[in-house]
Design a protein around this motif. Sequence first.
Motif, PDB file in Angstrom:
ATOM      1  N   ASP A  11       0.842  -1.221   0.000  1.00  0.00           N
ATOM      2  CA  ASP A  11       0.000   0.000   0.000  1.00  0.00           C
ATOM      3  C   ASP A  11       0.865   1.255   0.000  1.00  0.00           C
ATOM      4  OD1 ASP A  11      -2.673  -1.341   2.156  1.00  0.00           O
ATOM      5  OD2 ASP A  11      -2.153  -1.648   0.027  1.00  0.00           O
ATOM      6  N   ALA A  12       1.906   1.244   0.834  1.00  0.00           N
ATOM      7  CA  ALA A  12       2.780   2.437   0.903  1.00  0.00           C
ATOM      8  C   ALA A  12       3.460   2.661  -0.445  1.00  0.00           C
ATOM      9  CB  ALA A  12       3.820   2.257   2.006  1.00  0.00           C
ATOM     10  N   PHE A  13       3.883   1.564  -1.092  1.00  0.00           N
ATOM     11  CA  PHE A  13       4.577   1.687  -2.382  1.00  0.00           C
ATOM     12  C   PHE A  13       3.603   2.194  -3.453  1.00  0.00           C
ATOM     13  CE2 PHE A  13       7.964   1.208  -5.260  1.00  0.00           C
ATOM     14  CZ  PHE A  13       7.573   0.486  -6.383  1.00  0.00           C
ATOM     15  N   SER A  14       2.362   1.713  -3.392  1.00  0.00           N
ATOM     16  CA  SER A  14       1.358   2.181  -4.376  1.00  0.00           C
ATOM     17  C   SER A  14       1.027   3.652  -4.139  1.00  0.00           C
ATOM     18  CB  SER A  14       0.068   1.357  -4.254  1.00  0.00           C
ATOM     19  OG  SER A  14       0.355  -0.001  -4.351  1.00  0.00           O
ATOM     20  N   ALA A  15       0.933   4.014  -2.847  1.00  0.00           N
ATOM     21  CA  ALA A  15       0.518   5.393  -2.513  1.00  0.00           C
ATOM     22  C   ALA A  15       1.641   6.389  -2.793  1.00  0.00           C
ATOM     23  CB  ALA A  15       0.117   5.457  -1.042  1.00  0.00           C
ATOM     24  N   ASN A  16       2.875   5.972  -2.501  1.00  0.00           N
ATOM     25  CA  ASN A  16       3.978   6.927  -2.669  1.00  0.00           C
ATOM     26  C   ASN A  16       5.228   6.174  -3.123  1.00  0.00           C
ATOM     27  OD1 ASN A  16       5.880   8.938  -2.480  1.00  0.00           O
ATOM     28  ND2 ASN A  16       4.955   9.846  -0.627  1.00  0.00           N
ATOM     29  N   PRO A  17       5.214   5.737  -4.391  1.00  0.00           N
ATOM     30  CA  PRO A  17       6.312   4.894  -4.888  1.00  0.00           C
ATOM     31  C   PRO A  17       7.687   5.549  -4.737  1.00  0.00           C
ATOM     32  CG  PRO A  17       4.838   5.555  -6.695  1.00  0.00           C
ATOM     33  CD  PRO A  17       4.185   5.975  -5.445  1.00  0.00           C
ATOM     34  N   ALA A  18       7.760   6.843  -4.955  1.00  0.00           N
ATOM     35  CA  ALA A  18       9.085   7.495  -4.890  1.00  0.00           C
ATOM     36  C   ALA A  18       9.634   7.467  -3.472  1.00  0.00           C
ATOM     37  CB  ALA A  18       8.977   8.928  -5.394  1.00  0.00           C
ATOM     38  N   LEU A  19       8.768   7.730  -2.478  1.00  0.00           N
ATOM     39  CA  LEU A  19       9.243   7.766  -1.083  1.00  0.00           C
ATOM     40  C   LEU A  19       9.729   6.382  -0.646  1.00  0.00           C
ATOM     41  CD1 LEU A  19       9.279   9.809   1.388  1.00  0.00           C
ATOM     42  CD2 LEU A  19       7.288   8.502   2.200  1.00  0.00           C
ATOM     43  N   VAL A  20       8.945   5.345  -0.995  1.00  0.00           N
ATOM     44  CA  VAL A  20       9.317   3.977  -0.577  1.00  0.00           C
ATOM     45  C   VAL A  20      10.540   3.513  -1.368  1.00  0.00           C
ATOM     46  CG1 VAL A  20       8.532   1.573  -0.441  1.00  0.00           C
ATOM     47  CG2 VAL A  20       6.966   3.446   0.166  1.00  0.00           C
ATOM     48  N   TRP A  21      10.527   3.790  -2.686  1.00  0.00           N
ATOM     49  CA  TRP A  21      11.653   3.359  -3.518  1.00  0.00           C
ATOM     50  C   TRP A  21      12.951   3.976  -3.033  1.00  0.00           C
ATOM     51  CZ3 TRP A  21      13.283  -0.191  -6.692  1.00  0.00           C
ATOM     52  CH2 TRP A  21      14.394   0.066  -7.503  1.00  0.00           C
ATOM     53  N   THR A  22      12.929   5.273  -2.732  1.00  0.00           N
ATOM     54  CA  THR A  22      14.150   5.967  -2.285  1.00  0.00           C
ATOM     55  C   THR A  22      14.615   5.422  -0.943  1.00  0.00           C
ATOM     56  OG1 THR A  22      13.281   7.911  -3.426  1.00  0.00           O
ATOM     57  CG2 THR A  22      15.147   8.285  -1.947  1.00  0.00           C
ATOM     58  N   TRP A  23      13.659   5.036  -0.079  1.00  0.00           N
ATOM     59  CA  TRP A  23      14.029   4.444   1.226  1.00  0.00           C
ATOM     60  C   TRP A  23      14.851   3.179   1.025  1.00  0.00           C
ATOM     61  CZ3 TRP A  23      11.107   0.447   4.378  1.00  0.00           C
ATOM     62  CH2 TRP A  23      11.568   0.400   5.705  1.00  0.00           C
ATOM     63  N   TYR A  24      14.419   2.368   0.051  1.00  0.00           N
ATOM     64  CA  TYR A  24      15.146   1.114  -0.192  1.00  0.00           C
ATOM     65  C   TYR A  24      16.493   1.362  -0.843  1.00  0.00           C
ATOM     66  CZ  TYR A  24      11.508  -1.801   1.611  1.00  0.00           C
ATOM     67  OH  TYR A  24      10.640  -2.416   2.492  1.00  0.00           O
ATOM     68  N   ARG A  25      16.581   2.295  -1.796  1.00  0.00           N
ATOM     69  CA  ARG A  25      17.845   2.600  -2.460  1.00  0.00           C
ATOM     70  C   ARG A  25      18.816   3.263  -1.474  1.00  0.00           C
ATOM     71  NH1 ARG A  25      19.150  -0.033  -6.761  1.00  0.00           N
ATOM     72  NH2 ARG A  25      19.765   1.578  -8.232  1.00  0.00           N
ATOM     73  N   TRP A  26      18.285   4.078  -0.553  1.00  0.00           N
ATOM     74  CA  TRP A  26      19.144   4.707   0.460  1.00  0.00           C
ATOM     75  C   TRP A  26      19.656   3.653   1.428  1.00  0.00           C
ATOM     76  CZ3 TRP A  26      17.937   5.155   5.829  1.00  0.00           C
ATOM     77  CH2 TRP A  26      18.851   5.946   6.555  1.00  0.00           C
TER      78      TRP A  26
END
Length: 276
Positions: free
Chosen positions: A72-87
């Motif tokens: 749900d978090a990834f669907s709602a805000n993919p950039a925020l979640v994606w950047t968390w994982y890349r960071w």
Amino acid sequence: MTLTLRCAAATVESMQVLQEMTDDVASLARDAQKVAVLTGAGISAESGVPTFREVQTGLWERFSAQDLATTDAFSANPALVWTWYRWRQSLIRQVEPNPGHIALVEWQRHLAERGGRLTIATQNVDDLHERAGARVLAHLHGSIFTHRCAECGTAAQLPDPTYNGFESPPEPEEPPVCQDCGAHIRPDVVWFGEMLPMEAFEATAATIRNADLVIVAGTSGIVQPAASLPLLALERGTPLIEVNPELTELSETMDYCLRGSSGSLLPALVSAAAAQ
Ligand code: BV8
Ligand code: ZN
């Protein structure tokens, strides 16, 4: 040997516990031929990787890890979640395995040379066990280093991220899209609400059922169903040892709770195991 000491009564300082029980714990470690180890975020804490319970910082300070590790978090805000994982991926790349990871490698090698075995199943998505030289049986919650399409599942090969893991990125970046179907690429981790990889789960269950000693290091025992795996040791009365500075959801099922950091207690356990 039925170990009667339960952790409710054993919550004293770790080195004291280890010293007081040196004979019992040391002979358990020395006699064990089939050791099953389950690790959690705590074993990587001394390398500088935040645990899941710790408060988030920077872009993610308003969210708990649990809020972010969901579809749900990834669907709602993919950039925020994606950047968390890349960071997080960048941070893991910037740190090193610690003495806790290294001790498990030494114990694994010690037993392999004598026809025994030590298996490691981890809830962690980092690769610090592998970078310490360990063979890892199972990553129960996947890996932060591999990626796939969120829709069609096609694997995605990506360049390493270039964040500074010791600083929060200034702003989030959009996840790349799948070459085949155009959907977002996601990390190959198990999010809350998603099933664990069954092969990894079953393999871990089998080694715990078949072990003559189970070590649970650096996990709060909160996240299911991984946290229930050590309970399989109770079926055969296999001794259970917990390594954690704090009491956990699993402490009362443990035979020994060694209250301290894995970076100091696992090397102590391994030197006891290797003593002739
Ligand atoms: C699922 C990847 C269902 C992402 C993670 C009962 C049964 C089944 C499910 C549930 C259930 N009850 C509730 C659930 C739902 C949920 C759950 O468990 N919720 C919790 C919060 C109650 N479980 C799930 O959603 C799981 N999936 O059940 O699917 C299903 C069934 C059929 C079909 C479809 C679906 C999926 C859970 C996996 C989530 N993903 N990680 C990512 O990393 O971003 S979990 C994540 O949190 C970590 O991987 C880690 O495993 C976990 C945190 O646990 P710990 O590793 O223990 O870390 P924590 O921070 O909690 O504690 C650190 C410990 O270290 C502390 O004890 C501390 O004292 C200690 N420590 C600190 N320093 C040191 C130290 N120890 C030693 N030395 C030190 N120096
Ligand atoms: Zn796709």
